[in-house]
Design a protein around this motif. Structure first.
Motif, PDB file in Angstrom:
ATOM      1  N   SER A  49       0.842  -1.184   0.000  1.00 49.21           N
ATOM      2  CA  SER A  49       0.000   0.000   0.000  1.00 49.21           C
ATOM      3  C   SER A  49       0.883   1.242   0.000  1.00 49.21           C
ATOM      4  O   SER A  49       2.037   1.196   0.441  1.00 49.21           O
ATOM      5  CB  SER A  49      -0.914  -0.001   1.226  1.00 49.21           C
ATOM      6  OG  SER A  49      -1.699   1.169   1.274  1.00 49.21           O
ATOM      7  N   GLN A  50       0.348   2.344  -0.497  1.00 50.45           N
ATOM      8  CA  GLN A  50       1.083   3.608  -0.561  1.00 50.45           C
ATOM      9  C   GLN A  50       0.767   4.454   0.663  1.00 50.45           C
ATOM     10  O   GLN A  50      -0.392   4.570   1.075  1.00 50.45           O
ATOM     11  CB  GLN A  50       0.703   4.367  -1.829  1.00 50.45           C
ATOM     12  CG  GLN A  50       1.137   3.703  -3.129  1.00 50.45           C
ATOM     13  CD  GLN A  50       2.636   3.687  -3.309  1.00 50.45           C
ATOM     14  OE1 GLN A  50       3.340   4.594  -2.861  1.00 50.45           O
ATOM     15  NE2 GLN A  50       3.136   2.640  -3.963  1.00 50.45           N
ATOM     16  N   GLN A  51       1.806   5.036   1.240  1.00 55.26           N
ATOM     17  CA  GLN A  51       1.645   5.933   2.384  1.00 55.26           C
ATOM     18  C   GLN A  51       2.422   7.213   2.137  1.00 55.26           C
ATOM     19  O   GLN A  51       3.563   7.182   1.648  1.00 55.26           O
ATOM     20  CB  GLN A  51       2.129   5.269   3.672  1.00 55.26           C
ATOM     21  CG  GLN A  51       1.860   6.098   4.916  1.00 55.26           C
ATOM     22  CD  GLN A  51       2.373   5.411   6.162  1.00 55.26           C
ATOM     23  OE1 GLN A  51       3.570   5.154   6.276  1.00 55.26           O
ATOM     24  NE2 GLN A  51       1.478   5.109   7.091  1.00 55.26           N
ATOM     25  N   LYS A  52       1.802   8.322   2.486  1.00 54.82           N
ATOM     26  CA  LYS A  52       2.421   9.619   2.274  1.00 54.82           C
ATOM     27  C   LYS A  52       3.175  10.022   3.533  1.00 54.82           C
ATOM     28  O   LYS A  52       2.609  10.073   4.629  1.00 54.82           O
ATOM     29  CB  LYS A  52       1.360  10.666   1.922  1.00 54.82           C
ATOM     30  CG  LYS A  52       1.899  11.876   1.210  1.00 54.82           C
ATOM     31  CD  LYS A  52       0.765  12.697   0.608  1.00 54.82           C
ATOM     32  CE  LYS A  52       1.327  13.763  -0.319  1.00 54.82           C
ATOM     33  NZ  LYS A  52       0.247  14.521  -0.990  1.00 54.82           N
ATOM     34  N   ALA A  53       4.479  10.347   3.359  1.00 56.25           N
ATOM     35  CA  ALA A  53       5.307  10.756   4.482  1.00 56.25           C
ATOM     36  C   ALA A  53       5.058  12.226   4.812  1.00 56.25           C
ATOM     37  O   ALA A  53       4.399  12.964   4.073  1.00 56.25           O
ATOM     38  CB  ALA A  53       6.784  10.513   4.165  1.00 56.25           C
ATOM     39  N   LYS A  54       5.625  12.683   5.927  1.00 58.13           N
ATOM     40  CA  LYS A  54       5.439  14.066   6.347  1.00 58.13           C
ATOM     41  C   LYS A  54       6.049  15.059   5.360  1.00 58.13           C
ATOM     42  O   LYS A  54       5.590  16.187   5.228  1.00 58.13           O
ATOM     43  CB  LYS A  54       6.060  14.271   7.730  1.00 58.13           C
ATOM     44  CG  LYS A  54       5.328  13.518   8.832  1.00 58.13           C
ATOM     45  CD  LYS A  54       5.968  13.797  10.185  1.00 58.13           C
ATOM     46  CE  LYS A  54       5.209  13.057  11.302  1.00 58.13           C
ATOM     47  NZ  LYS A  54       5.809  13.313  12.639  1.00 58.13           N
ATOM     48  N   ASP A  55       7.130  14.640   4.672  1.00 58.84           N
ATOM     49  CA  ASP A  55       7.782  15.528   3.702  1.00 58.84           C
ATOM     50  C   ASP A  55       7.079  15.527   2.342  1.00 58.84           C
ATOM     51  O   ASP A  55       7.556  16.145   1.386  1.00 58.84           O
ATOM     52  CB  ASP A  55       9.247  15.142   3.544  1.00 58.84           C
ATOM     53  CG  ASP A  55       9.404  13.704   3.077  1.00 58.84           C
ATOM     54  OD1 ASP A  55       8.366  13.023   2.887  1.00 58.84           O
ATOM     55  OD2 ASP A  55      10.553  13.252   2.905  1.00 58.84           O
ATOM     56  N   GLY A  56       5.963  14.813   2.240  1.00 54.17           N
ATOM     57  CA  GLY A  56       5.214  14.783   0.990  1.00 54.17           C
ATOM     58  C   GLY A  56       5.575  13.665   0.051  1.00 54.17           C
ATOM     59  O   GLY A  56       4.919  13.469  -0.980  1.00 54.17           O
ATOM     60  N   SER A  57       6.601  12.896   0.362  1.00 54.64           N
ATOM     61  CA  SER A  57       7.011  11.793  -0.506  1.00 54.64           C
ATOM     62  C   SER A  57       6.140  10.566  -0.243  1.00 54.64           C
ATOM     63  O   SER A  57       5.600  10.390   0.851  1.00 54.64           O
ATOM     64  CB  SER A  57       8.483  11.446  -0.260  1.00 54.64           C
ATOM     65  OG  SER A  57       8.664  11.047   1.085  1.00 54.64           O
ATOM     66  N   ASN A  58       6.013   9.723  -1.259  1.00 56.49           N
ATOM     67  CA  ASN A  58       5.234   8.486  -1.150  1.00 56.49           C
ATOM     68  C   ASN A  58       6.159   7.301  -0.913  1.00 56.49           C
ATOM     69  O   ASN A  58       7.239   7.221  -1.518  1.00 56.49           O
ATOM     70  CB  ASN A  58       4.429   8.245  -2.431  1.00 56.49           C
ATOM     71  CG  ASN A  58       3.287   9.230  -2.571  1.00 56.49           C
ATOM     72  OD1 ASN A  58       2.734   9.685  -1.582  1.00 56.49           O
ATOM     73  ND2 ASN A  58       2.949   9.577  -3.809  1.00 56.49           N
ATOM     74  N   MET A  59       5.760   6.439  -0.052  1.00 60.28           N
ATOM     75  CA  MET A  59       6.527   5.217   0.184  1.00 60.28           C
ATOM     76  C   MET A  59       5.574   4.024   0.242  1.00 60.28           C
ATOM     77  O   MET A  59       4.408   4.186   0.604  1.00 60.28           O
ATOM     78  CB  MET A  59       7.338   5.329   1.468  1.00 60.28           C
ATOM     79  CG  MET A  59       6.519   5.419   2.735  1.00 60.28           C
ATOM     80  SD  MET A  59       7.563   5.314   4.176  1.00 60.28           S
ATOM     81  CE  MET A  59       7.106   6.797   5.020  1.00 60.28           C
ATOM     82  N   GLU A  60       6.108   2.902  -0.118  1.00 59.07           N
ATOM     83  CA  GLU A  60       5.302   1.680  -0.148  1.00 59.07           C
ATOM     84  C   GLU A  60       5.483   0.928   1.155  1.00 59.07           C
ATOM     85  O   GLU A  60       6.608   0.656   1.579  1.00 59.07           O
ATOM     86  CB  GLU A  60       5.699   0.795  -1.324  1.00 59.07           C
ATOM     87  CG  GLU A  60       4.761  -0.393  -1.525  1.00 59.07           C
ATOM     88  CD  GLU A  60       5.122  -1.228  -2.742  1.00 59.07           C
ATOM     89  OE1 GLU A  60       6.045  -2.068  -2.614  1.00 59.07           O
ATOM     90  OE2 GLU A  60       4.511  -1.026  -3.806  1.00 59.07           O
ATOM     91  N   ILE A  61       4.352   0.588   1.783  1.00 61.41           N
ATOM     92  CA  ILE A  61       4.382  -0.178   3.019  1.00 61.41           C
ATOM     93  C   ILE A  61       3.481  -1.397   2.858  1.00 61.41           C
ATOM     94  O   ILE A  61       2.676  -1.473   1.934  1.00 61.41           O
ATOM     95  CB  ILE A  61       3.914   0.666   4.225  1.00 61.41           C
ATOM     96  CG1 ILE A  61       2.458   1.109   4.020  1.00 61.41           C
ATOM     97  CG2 ILE A  61       4.826   1.865   4.442  1.00 61.41           C
ATOM     98  CD1 ILE A  61       1.861   1.766   5.240  1.00 61.41           C
ATOM     99  N   MET A  62       3.620  -2.320   3.777  1.00 65.66           N
ATOM    100  CA  MET A  62       2.783  -3.514   3.771  1.00 65.66           C
ATOM    101  C   MET A  62       1.695  -3.372   4.836  1.00 65.66           C
ATOM    102  O   MET A  62       1.982  -3.019   5.980  1.00 65.66           O
ATOM    103  CB  MET A  62       3.616  -4.766   4.046  1.00 65.66           C
ATOM    104  CG  MET A  62       4.719  -5.021   3.031  1.00 65.66           C
ATOM    105  SD  MET A  62       4.077  -5.260   1.358  1.00 65.66           S
ATOM    106  CE  MET A  62       3.309  -6.865   1.528  1.00 65.66           C
ATOM    107  N   VAL A  63       0.462  -3.600   4.426  1.00 67.76           N
ATOM    108  CA  VAL A  63      -0.669  -3.533   5.343  1.00 67.76           C
ATOM    109  C   VAL A  63      -1.409  -4.869   5.299  1.00 67.76           C
ATOM    110  O   VAL A  63      -1.240  -5.660   4.368  1.00 67.76           O
ATOM    111  CB  VAL A  63      -1.629  -2.380   4.971  1.00 67.76           C
ATOM    112  CG1 VAL A  63      -0.931  -1.047   5.090  1.00 67.76           C
ATOM    113  CG2 VAL A  63      -2.199  -2.580   3.569  1.00 67.76           C
ATOM    114  N   THR A  64      -2.220  -5.109   6.314  1.00 68.88           N
ATOM    115  CA  THR A  64      -2.982  -6.355   6.364  1.00 68.88           C
ATOM    116  C   THR A  64      -4.332  -6.171   5.696  1.00 68.88           C
ATOM    117  O   THR A  64      -4.952  -5.118   5.770  1.00 68.88           O
ATOM    118  CB  THR A  64      -3.205  -6.799   7.826  1.00 68.88           C
ATOM    119  OG1 THR A  64      -3.888  -5.776   8.538  1.00 68.88           O
ATOM    120  CG2 THR A  64      -1.889  -7.116   8.494  1.00 68.88           C
TER     121      THR A  64
END
Length: 516
Positions: free
Chosen positions: A162-177
């Motif tokens: 899943s995609q998550q938006k960081a505080k600096d505005g960048s997108n990072m991919e994380i794993m969610v259930t």
């Protein structure tokens, strides 16, 4: 389970507080609580406005309203506590694996859950011998307890990106259930089929076109409608002398079509789940060394001939009883498993010898799969095979156990309702044409199936999977499947399926007989 228990506990406490505040609160709270109910209470009794009544009558009316509210809250609280105790007991049995001694000798969690769903359906539905709605009590119990058991699926998850938006505005991919894919797709579909089944029974609530005779009715009362098969304990259907009205007959036809779609969908899900279950080692150890030993010389020669016709094979095979049909199904399934294992042996050693090519092995396996498909759809009420029972008994996947047992009981109920509809339509046809009662009906021409034997041929025709259709009318069968897919899309029945071989047609409509 903890979350559900917490919900019951929270609600119980919350409503207890409400009841207490209303019974011991100050005067302003009492007046505020009663203000919203004064007008309704006065309206129901047809009296004047409360302000026009003497002060003593107003107080009496307020006390009556408060007593009613307190009684309602107390009853609700008592029901919640009762439900919580029942749920505790049910999940405790599941945790113990049905071994109430606590000695750890119980069955697996998957089998315990499968048994719980099967037993619940048996106690709620029993023998659906009539076309009539379920009582409100039985329906409420079914929906409540099946929700408890299916709540386990909410905790069966898998990791997905899943995609998550960081505080600096960048997108990072994380794993969610996320709930496991097969459960996410099939549980809602099965719930929809469940609702369709109950709605079908509810549609016969106030009908007065047909009725059922008591078990003690005489042969004279039964007349031409007397059952001519071995289901003697089922009640006899009676219709008007001129037959059903057009509206009633149209409703029965509509419900029959709906139940046919439910049956197909439930069979599809059940077959897919059984396909994905691993074959237990116990079953593999019980198999003979080669497919010929499993099939027998006569059946083996019939399958391995140069020009093979499945319909001709079944026509020359003795299928006069349920036992013989099941025995053939068991032997064919065993031979297919043996052939598959030999074809995938890595060491290249095979009891087939070099005279049998890989292509011929595939051909023989395909022929056996074709026979299985015909058997399954021509005799839909046949009990589960040894392979099916073994898979269910030794399965360790709780999610698969949920899907298999839930789809199996829905398949069984849909088949039973179809049979009951067939009984009414047959009684109507006899009323319109009494000569049919003396002739051999299609019900009596079918196999000796133990499960609703009197309607197998009719049901096979509905499923468009009879032997003749498989041989001569593949296009019609394809159109029927397309219609099913279209209907499933319209009803939002999302069924997770994949390309499978012979076992896509497997899956019985009964609870396995050898559970423990």
């Amino acid at each position: 389970m903890v979350g559900t228990l917490g919900l019951f506990n929270f609600r119980g406490k919350n409503e207890k507080r409400r009841s207490k505040s209303m019974s011991v609160g100050n005067g302003s709270v009492l007046e505020g609580s009663a203000a919203g109910n004064e007008e309704a209470a006065a309206g129901t009794q047809g009296s004047d406005h409360p302000s026009d009544l003497p002060e003593s009558d107003q107080n009496e009316k307020l006390r009556q309203v408060m007593d009613d509210l307190a009684a309602t809250f107390q009853a609700r609280e008592k029901q919640l506590l009762t439900d919580m105790e029942q749920m505790k007991e049910k999940f405790a049995k599941l945790l113990l694996g049905e071994d109430m001694s606590g000695g750890g000798k119980g069955v697996s969690s998957a089998l315990a859950l499968s048994n719980a769903i099967t037993n619940l359906a048996a106690s709620v539905f029993g023998e659906q011998s009539r076309l009539e709605p379920m009582t409100a009590e039985r329906k409420s119990r079914w929906r409540k307890e099946i929700d408890w058991l299916l709540s386990v699926s909410d905790c069966i998850v898998e990791f997905v990106p899943s995609q998550q938006k960081a505080k600096d505005g960048s997108n990072m991919e994380i794993m969610v259930t996320k709930q496991r894919f097969d459960l996410l797709m099939n549980i809602p579909a099965l719930r929809t089929l469940d609702t369709m089944l109950l709605d079908c029974l509810d549609s016969f609530k106030d009908q007065d076109e047909f009725y059922y005779l008591s078990k003690d009715a005489t042969d004279e009362e039964k007349g031409n409608s007397k059952r001519k098969d071995d289901k003697w304990w089922l009640p006899t259907v009676k219709v008007p002398e001129q037959g059903l009205s057009d509206a009633a007959k149209k409703n029965l036809q509509s419900q029959r079509e709906a139940m046919t779609q439910v049956l197909k969908a439930a069979m599809s899900i059940n077959a897919q789940v059984l396909t994905e279950m691993e074959i237990p080692e116990n079953y593999l150890d019980s198999l003979p060394k080669n497919g010929r030993a499993s099939l027998g010389d006569s059946t083996y020669r019939s399958i391995t001939v140069e020009f093979f016709d499945p319909n001709q094979f079944l026509a020359t095979t003795d299928l006069s009883s349920e036992h013989k049909i099941l025995d053939l199904k068991n032997r064919i399934e065993a031979s297919i498993v043996i052939w598959k294992r030999k074809m995938h042996q890595k060491d290249g050693k095979s009891a087939w010898s070099s005279a049998v090519s890989y292509e011929k092995r595939e051909l023989f396996e395909d022929r056996a799969e074709t026979i299985l498909r015909i058997l399954k759809h021509q005799y839909p009420g046949i009990p589960q095979s040894s392979l099916d029972i073994s898979k269910i008994q030794y399965n360790r996947d709780v999610g698969q156990a949920l899907l298999e047992s839930y789809s199996r009981i829905l398949e069984s109920l849909a088949f039973t309702v179809l049979s009951r509809i067939g009984d009414v339509l047959y009684a109507d046809s006899v009323a319109r044409n009494p000569s049919q009662a003396t002739s051999k009906s299609p019900a009596n021409q079918s196999s000796g199936n133990d499960n609703e034997k009197s309607n197998l041929m009719t049901l096979s025709d509905l499923l468009t999977w009879s032997g003749d259709l498989l041989d001569n009318d593949f296009e019609d069968s394809k159109d029927c499947k397309d219609d099913l897919s279209k209907d499933m899309d319209e009803k939002n029945l999302n069924v997770a399926t994949s390309k499978v071989s012979y076992v896509e047609s497997l899956g019985g409509v009964r609870s396995p007989k050898e559970r423990h």
